[in-house]
Design a protein around this motif. Sequence first.
Motif, PDB file in Angstrom:
ATOM      1  N   ARG A 252       0.754  -1.396   0.071  1.00  0.00           N
ATOM      2  CA  ARG A 252      -0.010  -0.078   0.091  1.00  0.00           C
ATOM      3  C   ARG A 252       0.826   1.228  -0.057  1.00  0.00           C
ATOM      4  O   ARG A 252       0.689   2.249  -0.497  1.00  0.00           O
ATOM      5  N   SER A 253       2.044   1.208   0.715  1.00  0.00           N
ATOM      6  CA  SER A 253       2.891   2.428   0.875  1.00  0.00           C
ATOM      7  C   SER A 253       3.542   2.523  -0.477  1.00  0.00           C
ATOM      8  O   SER A 253       3.576   3.898  -1.082  1.00  0.00           O
ATOM      9  N   GLU A 254       3.947   1.620  -1.022  1.00  0.00           N
ATOM     10  CA  GLU A 254       4.622   1.681  -2.475  1.00  0.00           C
ATOM     11  C   GLU A 254       3.581   2.308  -3.610  1.00  0.00           C
ATOM     12  O   GLU A 254       3.884   3.177  -4.262  1.00  0.00           O
ATOM     13  N   HIS A 255       2.494   1.673  -3.367  1.00  0.00           N
ATOM     14  CA  HIS A 255       1.275   2.251  -4.598  1.00  0.00           C
ATOM     15  C   HIS A 255       0.905   3.665  -4.156  1.00  0.00           C
ATOM     16  O   HIS A 255       0.834   4.229  -5.205  1.00  0.00           O
ATOM     17  N   ARG A 256       0.851   4.090  -3.048  1.00  0.00           N
ATOM     18  CA  ARG A 256       0.738   5.367  -2.635  1.00  0.00           C
ATOM     19  C   ARG A 256       1.858   6.447  -3.209  1.00  0.00           C
ATOM     20  O   ARG A 256       1.676   7.441  -3.890  1.00  0.00           O
ATOM     21  N   ASP A 257       2.847   5.897  -3.064  1.00  0.00           N
ATOM     22  CA  ASP A 257       4.352   6.465  -3.573  1.00  0.00           C
ATOM     23  C   ASP A 257       4.310   6.654  -5.017  1.00  0.00           C
ATOM     24  O   ASP A 257       4.460   7.665  -5.619  1.00  0.00           O
ATOM     25  N   LEU A 258       3.873   5.665  -5.662  1.00  0.00           N
ATOM     26  CA  LEU A 258       3.761   5.567  -7.195  1.00  0.00           C
ATOM     27  C   LEU A 258       2.497   6.538  -7.487  1.00  0.00           C
ATOM     28  O   LEU A 258       2.958   7.280  -8.431  1.00  0.00           O
ATOM     29  N   ASP A 259       1.556   6.647  -6.838  1.00  0.00           N
ATOM     30  CA  ASP A 259       0.793   7.378  -7.260  1.00  0.00           C
ATOM     31  C   ASP A 259       0.900   8.767  -7.221  1.00  0.00           C
ATOM     32  O   ASP A 259       0.657   9.703  -8.030  1.00  0.00           O
ATOM     33  N   THR A 260       2.023   9.141  -6.310  1.00  0.00           N
ATOM     34  CA  THR A 260       2.256  10.445  -6.153  1.00  0.00           C
ATOM     35  C   THR A 260       3.315  10.941  -7.240  1.00  0.00           C
ATOM     36  O   THR A 260       2.985  12.080  -7.823  1.00  0.00           O
ATOM     37  N   VAL A 261       4.017  10.032  -7.491  1.00  0.00           N
ATOM     38  CA  VAL A 261       5.251  10.426  -8.691  1.00  0.00           C
ATOM     39  C   VAL A 261       4.514  10.426  -9.828  1.00  0.00           C
ATOM     40  O   VAL A 261       4.986  11.470 -10.874  1.00  0.00           O
TER      41      VAL A 261
ATOM     42  N   SER B 167       1.355  11.214 -10.542  1.00  0.00           N
ATOM     43  CA  SER B 167       0.691  12.797 -10.565  1.00  0.00           C
ATOM     44  C   SER B 167       1.484  13.910 -10.752  1.00  0.00           C
ATOM     45  O   SER B 167       1.170  14.806 -11.471  1.00  0.00           O
ATOM     46  N   ARG B 168       2.881  13.805 -10.103  1.00  0.00           N
ATOM     47  CA  ARG B 168       3.794  14.808 -10.438  1.00  0.00           C
ATOM     48  C   ARG B 168       4.170  14.814 -11.873  1.00  0.00           C
ATOM     49  O   ARG B 168       4.471  16.068 -12.576  1.00  0.00           O
ATOM     50  N   ILE B 169       4.382  13.743 -12.271  1.00  0.00           N
ATOM     51  CA  ILE B 169       4.874  13.568 -13.947  1.00  0.00           C
ATOM     52  C   ILE B 169       3.727  13.963 -14.796  1.00  0.00           C
ATOM     53  O   ILE B 169       4.117  14.686 -15.944  1.00  0.00           O
ATOM     54  N   VAL B 170       2.687  13.726 -14.559  1.00  0.00           N
ATOM     55  CA  VAL B 170       1.409  13.941 -15.427  1.00  0.00           C
ATOM     56  C   VAL B 170       1.260  15.441 -15.312  1.00  0.00           C
ATOM     57  O   VAL B 170       1.100  16.332 -16.505  1.00  0.00           O
ATOM     58  N   SER B 171       1.607  16.209 -14.247  1.00  0.00           N
ATOM     59  CA  SER B 171       1.383  17.485 -14.094  1.00  0.00           C
ATOM     60  C   SER B 171       2.521  18.445 -14.791  1.00  0.00           C
ATOM     61  O   SER B 171       2.191  19.573 -15.051  1.00  0.00           O
ATOM     62  N   GLU B 172       3.567  17.683 -14.949  1.00  0.00           N
ATOM     63  CA  GLU B 172       4.848  18.556 -15.556  1.00  0.00           C
ATOM     64  C   GLU B 172       4.483  18.401 -17.067  1.00  0.00           C
ATOM     65  O   GLU B 172       4.450  17.526 -17.883  1.00  0.00           O
ATOM     66  N   ALA B 173       4.460  19.781 -17.556  1.00  0.00           N
ATOM     67  CA  ALA B 173       4.243  19.953 -19.003  1.00  0.00           C
ATOM     68  C   ALA B 173       5.401  19.449 -19.758  1.00  0.00           C
ATOM     69  O   ALA B 173       5.263  19.051 -21.078  1.00  0.00           O
ATOM     70  N   SER B 174       6.663  19.630 -19.156  1.00  0.00           N
ATOM     71  CA  SER B 174       7.961  19.380 -20.030  1.00  0.00           C
ATOM     72  C   SER B 174       8.166  17.746 -19.859  1.00  0.00           C
ATOM     73  O   SER B 174       9.147  17.479 -20.678  1.00  0.00           O
ATOM     74  N   PHE B 175       7.498  16.975 -19.493  1.00  0.00           N
ATOM     75  CA  PHE B 175       7.827  15.565 -19.201  1.00  0.00           C
ATOM     76  C   PHE B 175       7.498  14.917 -20.427  1.00  0.00           C
ATOM     77  O   PHE B 175       6.308  15.061 -20.968  1.00  0.00           O
ATOM     78  N   MET B 176       8.569  14.301 -21.098  1.00  0.00           N
ATOM     79  CA  MET B 176       8.222  13.697 -22.328  1.00  0.00           C
ATOM     80  C   MET B 176       8.446  12.072 -22.290  1.00  0.00           C
ATOM     81  O   MET B 176       7.966  11.503 -23.522  1.00  0.00           O
ATOM     82  N   ASP B 177       8.896  11.463 -21.396  1.00  0.00           N
ATOM     83  CA  ASP B 177       9.183  10.156 -21.311  1.00  0.00           C
ATOM     84  C   ASP B 177       7.912   9.139 -21.179  1.00  0.00           C
ATOM     85  O   ASP B 177       7.609   8.552 -20.043  1.00  0.00           O
ATOM     86  N   GLN B 178       7.046   9.003 -22.102  1.00  0.00           N
ATOM     87  CA  GLN B 178       5.843   8.351 -21.969  1.00  0.00           C
ATOM     88  C   GLN B 178       6.042   6.748 -21.677  1.00  0.00           C
ATOM     89  O   GLN B 178       5.176   6.170 -21.019  1.00  0.00           O
ATOM     90  N   LEU B 179       7.293   6.129 -21.979  1.00  0.00           N
ATOM     91  CA  LEU B 179       7.566   4.854 -21.743  1.00  0.00           C
ATOM     92  C   LEU B 179       7.536   4.573 -20.408  1.00  0.00           C
ATOM     93  O   LEU B 179       7.044   4.015 -19.683  1.00  0.00           O
ATOM     94  N   TYR B 180       8.424   5.513 -19.669  1.00  0.00           N
ATOM     95  CA  TYR B 180       8.491   5.499 -18.234  1.00  0.00           C
ATOM     96  C   TYR B 180       7.159   5.604 -17.604  1.00  0.00           C
ATOM     97  O   TYR B 180       7.016   4.872 -16.507  1.00  0.00           O
ATOM     98  N   LEU B 181       6.668   6.300 -18.048  1.00  0.00           N
ATOM     99  CA  LEU B 181       5.158   6.837 -17.426  1.00  0.00           C
ATOM    100  C   LEU B 181       4.403   5.544 -17.580  1.00  0.00           C
ATOM    101  O   LEU B 181       3.687   5.166 -16.462  1.00  0.00           O
TER     102      LEU B 181
END
Length: 68
Positions: free
Chosen positions: A16-25, A27-41
């Motif tokens: 559950r802790s790892e799941h929450r952490d991934l959710d946070t990461v 969310s941050r990645i999606v909110s960044e307009a400059s993020f381009m690595d879709q494979l990583y996402l």
Amino acid sequence: MLTDRDSLLGQLHELRSEHRDLDTVISRIVSEASFMDQLYLQRLKKRKLLLKDRITKLESMLIPDNIA
């Protein structure tokens, strides 16, 4: 000595802790307009889904089968 139930509860807490952490990461990645690595996402989202499946399985193992 830990019982099986205690061990399962510990694993459940970690997942559950790892799941929450991934959710946070994610969310941050999606909110960044400059993020381009879709494979990583996609990999992060896949890992999150895998964790959710494992959490569900562990939760079902912890619920006793009560047949009325």
